[in-house]
Design a protein around this motif. Structure first.
Motif, PDB file in Angstrom:
ATOM      1  N   PRO A 129      66.134  33.933  42.072  1.00  0.00           N
ATOM      2  CA  PRO A 129      66.547  34.558  40.606  1.00  0.00           C
ATOM      3  C   PRO A 129      64.807  34.304  39.695  1.00  0.00           C
ATOM      4  CG  PRO A 129      67.416  33.132  41.511  1.00  0.00           C
ATOM      5  CD  PRO A 129      66.823  32.951  42.624  1.00  0.00           C
ATOM      6  N   LEU A 130      64.273  32.222  39.537  1.00  0.00           N
ATOM      7  CA  LEU A 130      63.444  31.967  38.932  1.00  0.00           C
ATOM      8  C   LEU A 130      61.883  33.070  38.699  1.00  0.00           C
ATOM      9  CD1 LEU A 130      62.784  30.766  36.543  1.00  0.00           C
ATOM     10  CD2 LEU A 130      61.335  29.150  38.428  1.00  0.00           C
ATOM     11  N   LEU A 131      62.407  33.243  39.938  1.00  0.00           N
ATOM     12  CA  LEU A 131      59.951  34.197  40.503  1.00  0.00           C
ATOM     13  C   LEU A 131      61.008  35.582  39.437  1.00  0.00           C
ATOM     14  CD1 LEU A 131      58.758  32.904  43.462  1.00  0.00           C
ATOM     15  CD2 LEU A 131      58.185  32.349  41.349  1.00  0.00           C
ATOM     16  N   SER A 132      62.082  36.104  40.108  1.00  0.00           N
ATOM     17  CA  SER A 132      62.803  37.684  39.650  1.00  0.00           C
ATOM     18  C   SER A 132      62.289  37.803  38.376  1.00  0.00           C
ATOM     19  CB  SER A 132      63.996  37.957  40.260  1.00  0.00           C
ATOM     20  OG  SER A 132      63.676  37.646  41.766  1.00  0.00           O
ATOM     21  N   ALA A 133      63.217  36.532  37.539  1.00  0.00           N
ATOM     22  CA  ALA A 133      62.920  37.046  36.033  1.00  0.00           C
ATOM     23  C   ALA A 133      61.684  37.002  35.549  1.00  0.00           C
ATOM     24  CB  ALA A 133      63.699  35.643  35.180  1.00  0.00           C
ATOM     25  N   LEU A 134      60.869  36.035  36.238  1.00  0.00           N
ATOM     26  CA  LEU A 134      59.553  35.676  35.033  1.00  0.00           C
ATOM     27  C   LEU A 134      58.921  37.119  36.058  1.00  0.00           C
ATOM     28  CD1 LEU A 134      57.330  33.941  34.132  1.00  0.00           C
ATOM     29  CD2 LEU A 134      56.661  32.935  36.221  1.00  0.00           C
ATOM     30  N   GLY A 135      59.001  38.083  37.042  1.00  0.00           N
ATOM     31  CA  GLY A 135      58.390  39.040  37.320  1.00  0.00           C
ATOM     32  C   GLY A 135      58.471  40.346  36.385  1.00  0.00           C
ATOM     33  N   GLY A 136      60.365  40.120  35.815  1.00  0.00           N
ATOM     34  CA  GLY A 136      60.083  40.550  34.665  1.00  0.00           C
ATOM     35  C   GLY A 136      59.828  40.463  33.638  1.00  0.00           C
ATOM     36  N   VAL A 137      60.291  39.020  33.550  1.00  0.00           N
ATOM     37  CA  VAL A 137      59.731  39.175  31.630  1.00  0.00           C
ATOM     38  C   VAL A 137      57.680  40.181  31.840  1.00  0.00           C
ATOM     39  CG1 VAL A 137      58.414  37.615  30.646  1.00  0.00           C
ATOM     40  CG2 VAL A 137      60.928  37.304  30.658  1.00  0.00           C
ATOM     41  N   MET A 138      57.361  39.588  32.753  1.00  0.00           N
ATOM     42  CA  MET A 138      56.070  39.718  32.789  1.00  0.00           C
ATOM     43  C   MET A 138      56.090  41.290  32.418  1.00  0.00           C
ATOM     44  SD  MET A 138      54.162  37.309  35.314  1.00  0.00           S
ATOM     45  CE  MET A 138      53.134  37.659  35.876  1.00  0.00           C
ATOM     46  N   ILE A 139      56.723  42.523  33.553  1.00  0.00           N
ATOM     47  CA  ILE A 139      56.476  43.620  33.418  1.00  0.00           C
ATOM     48  C   ILE A 139      57.630  44.484  32.417  1.00  0.00           C
ATOM     49  CG2 ILE A 139      58.034  46.000  34.337  1.00  0.00           C
ATOM     50  CD1 ILE A 139      57.392  44.672  36.759  1.00  0.00           C
ATOM     51  N   GLY A 140      58.235  43.448  31.478  1.00  0.00           N
ATOM     52  CA  GLY A 140      58.517  44.114  29.989  1.00  0.00           C
ATOM     53  C   GLY A 140      57.521  43.224  29.166  1.00  0.00           C
ATOM     54  N   LEU A 141      56.894  42.601  29.224  1.00  0.00           N
ATOM     55  CA  LEU A 141      55.859  41.937  27.881  1.00  0.00           C
ATOM     56  C   LEU A 141      54.519  43.196  28.475  1.00  0.00           C
ATOM     57  CD1 LEU A 141      54.267  40.282  26.208  1.00  0.00           C
ATOM     58  CD2 LEU A 141      53.901  39.040  27.665  1.00  0.00           C
ATOM     59  N   ALA A 142      53.953  43.561  29.293  1.00  0.00           N
ATOM     60  CA  ALA A 142      53.339  44.494  29.512  1.00  0.00           C
ATOM     61  C   ALA A 142      53.342  45.888  29.586  1.00  0.00           C
ATOM     62  CB  ALA A 142      52.818  44.209  31.272  1.00  0.00           C
ATOM     63  N   ALA A 143      54.808  45.981  29.583  1.00  0.00           N
ATOM     64  CA  ALA A 143      55.149  47.763  29.312  1.00  0.00           C
ATOM     65  C   ALA A 143      55.365  47.313  27.161  1.00  0.00           C
ATOM     66  CB  ALA A 143      56.704  48.004  29.603  1.00  0.00           C
ATOM     67  N   VAL A 144      55.848  46.303  26.462  1.00  0.00           N
ATOM     68  CA  VAL A 144      55.431  46.302  25.175  1.00  0.00           C
ATOM     69  C   VAL A 144      53.674  46.210  24.551  1.00  0.00           C
ATOM     70  CG1 VAL A 144      55.990  44.505  23.449  1.00  0.00           C
ATOM     71  CG2 VAL A 144      58.038  45.125  25.197  1.00  0.00           C
ATOM     72  N   LEU A 145      52.770  45.837  25.328  1.00  0.00           N
ATOM     73  CA  LEU A 145      52.306  45.544  24.717  1.00  0.00           C
ATOM     74  C   LEU A 145      51.153  46.704  24.608  1.00  0.00           C
ATOM     75  CD1 LEU A 145      50.778  42.128  26.196  1.00  0.00           C
ATOM     76  CD2 LEU A 145      51.775  42.223  23.482  1.00  0.00           C
ATOM     77  N   LEU A 146      51.457  47.572  25.956  1.00  0.00           N
ATOM     78  CA  LEU A 146      51.419  48.928  26.124  1.00  0.00           C
ATOM     79  C   LEU A 146      51.272  49.908  24.799  1.00  0.00           C
ATOM     80  CD1 LEU A 146      49.387  50.702  27.675  1.00  0.00           C
ATOM     81  CD2 LEU A 146      50.598  51.262  29.199  1.00  0.00           C
ATOM     82  N   MET A 147      52.841  49.665  25.078  1.00  0.00           N
ATOM     83  CA  MET A 147      53.215  50.508  23.524  1.00  0.00           C
ATOM     84  C   MET A 147      52.457  50.251  22.225  1.00  0.00           C
ATOM     85  SD  MET A 147      55.439  53.128  22.940  1.00  0.00           S
ATOM     86  CE  MET A 147      56.075  53.447  23.784  1.00  0.00           C
ATOM     87  N   ALA A 148      52.546  48.665  22.106  1.00  0.00           N
ATOM     88  CA  ALA A 148      52.059  48.286  20.597  1.00  0.00           C
ATOM     89  C   ALA A 148      50.421  48.445  20.430  1.00  0.00           C
ATOM     90  CB  ALA A 148      52.649  46.854  20.559  1.00  0.00           C
ATOM     91  N   PHE A 149      50.210  48.429  21.865  1.00  0.00           N
ATOM     92  CA  PHE A 149      48.840  48.758  20.999  1.00  0.00           C
ATOM     93  C   PHE A 149      48.063  50.094  21.648  1.00  0.00           C
ATOM     94  CE2 PHE A 149      48.439  43.638  21.756  1.00  0.00           C
ATOM     95  CZ  PHE A 149      47.956  43.588  20.381  1.00  0.00           C
ATOM     96  N   ASN A 150      48.277  50.473  22.154  1.00  0.00           N
ATOM     97  CA  ASN A 150      48.385  52.030  22.573  1.00  0.00           C
ATOM     98  C   ASN A 150      49.038  53.048  22.972  1.00  0.00           C
ATOM     99  OD1 ASN A 150      46.235  50.474  23.647  1.00  0.00           O
ATOM    100  ND2 ASN A 150      46.071  51.844  25.443  1.00  0.00           N
ATOM    101  N   GLY A 151      50.238  52.510  22.358  1.00  0.00           N
ATOM    102  CA  GLY A 151      51.356  53.588  21.987  1.00  0.00           C
ATOM    103  C   GLY A 151      51.904  54.442  23.184  1.00  0.00           C
ATOM    104  N   ARG A 152      51.236  53.932  23.757  1.00  0.00           N
ATOM    105  CA  ARG A 152      51.608  54.670  25.468  1.00  0.00           C
ATOM    106  C   ARG A 152      52.625  53.517  26.313  1.00  0.00           C
ATOM    107  NH1 ARG A 152      48.414  59.533  25.653  1.00  0.00           N
ATOM    108  NH2 ARG A 152      46.311  58.914  24.773  1.00  0.00           N
ATOM    109  N   ILE A 153      53.660  54.717  26.934  1.00  0.00           N
ATOM    110  CA  ILE A 153      54.250  53.924  28.213  1.00  0.00           C
ATOM    111  C   ILE A 153      54.094  53.825  29.051  1.00  0.00           C
ATOM    112  CG2 ILE A 153      56.721  55.073  29.331  1.00  0.00           C
ATOM    113  CD1 ILE A 153      57.033  56.629  26.968  1.00  0.00           C
ATOM    114  N   ALA A 154      54.059  52.770  29.491  1.00  0.00           N
ATOM    115  CA  ALA A 154      54.123  51.565  31.382  1.00  0.00           C
ATOM    116  C   ALA A 154      54.281  52.525  32.401  1.00  0.00           C
ATOM    117  CB  ALA A 154      54.098  50.632  30.755  1.00  0.00           C
ATOM    118  N   GLY A 155      54.482  54.240  32.681  1.00  0.00           N
ATOM    119  CA  GLY A 155      54.901  54.519  33.495  1.00  0.00           C
ATOM    120  C   GLY A 155      53.778  54.975  34.678  1.00  0.00           C
ATOM    121  N   ILE A 156      54.120  54.155  35.566  1.00  0.00           N
ATOM    122  CA  ILE A 156      52.502  54.269  36.975  1.00  0.00           C
ATOM    123  C   ILE A 156      52.163  55.615  37.071  1.00  0.00           C
ATOM    124  CG2 ILE A 156      51.830  53.516  38.907  1.00  0.00           C
ATOM    125  CD1 ILE A 156      51.944  50.924  36.115  1.00  0.00           C
ATOM    126  N   SER A 157      53.397  56.088  37.069  1.00  0.00           N
ATOM    127  CA  SER A 157      52.596  57.923  37.710  1.00  0.00           C
ATOM    128  C   SER A 157      51.948  58.881  36.443  1.00  0.00           C
ATOM    129  CB  SER A 157      54.287  58.642  38.136  1.00  0.00           C
ATOM    130  OG  SER A 157      54.911  58.664  36.766  1.00  0.00           O
TER     131      SER A 157
END
Length: 142
Positions: free
Chosen positions: A6-34
């Motif tokens: 659970p701890l590593l899973s939560a950390l991974g989720g936080v990192m994914i969420g942070l990457a998505a937020v940063l991409l939207m904030a700095f590039n105005g883009r959605i972090a959809g890999i496809s």
């Protein structure tokens, strides 16, 4: 059985969420890999290409960095044959095309934006996954 962390899973989720937020904030883009990968396939402007390549390079570099610092990659076991994996990949690719995006774009970014289309797509992904696991494990006995 998969080890629940659970701890590593939560950390991974936080990192994914942070990457998505940063991409939207700095590039105005959605972090959809496809969508990120798909944007590289047709000729795109160099300014649009750079962030896509950097994002995808980070996805490749992160597990390599993990391997360097931890002494190796975790063992992954896939209890299915290559033909079944290929069929599964084709099904996932078809779903990706029909839903206009992948689980990361709809599930992480779309739901965060309260997109009705993403909510329906994510519910469909999850329901289909549950049914598939049930059929594979209890009907086919794999």
């Amino acid at each position: 059985m998969t080890e629940f962390t659970p701890l590593l899973s939560a950390l991974g989720g936080v990192m994914i969420g942070l990457a998505a937020v940063l991409l939207m904030a700095f590039n105005g883009r959605i972090a959809g890999i496809s969508g990120i990968l798909g944007g590289l396939l047709p000729p795109s402007p160099a300014s649009d290409r750079a962030w896509r390549v950097a994002f995808l390079a980070g996805m490749v570099a992160a597990p390599l960095a993990y391997a360097v610092f931890s002494g190796g990659m975790p063992e992954i076991q896939v209890p299915m044959s290559m033909p079944l994996l290929a069929v599964g990949g084709l099904i996932v690719g078809s779903g990706l095309a029909y839903s206009s995006g992948c689980t990361s774009g709809h599930g992480v970014c779309g739901i965060a934006r309260l997109s009705p289309r993403s909510i329906v797509a994510t519910l469909t992904f999850m329901a289909t996954t549950a049914v598939t696991v049930f059929i594979v494990r209890h009907v086919f006995g794999a």
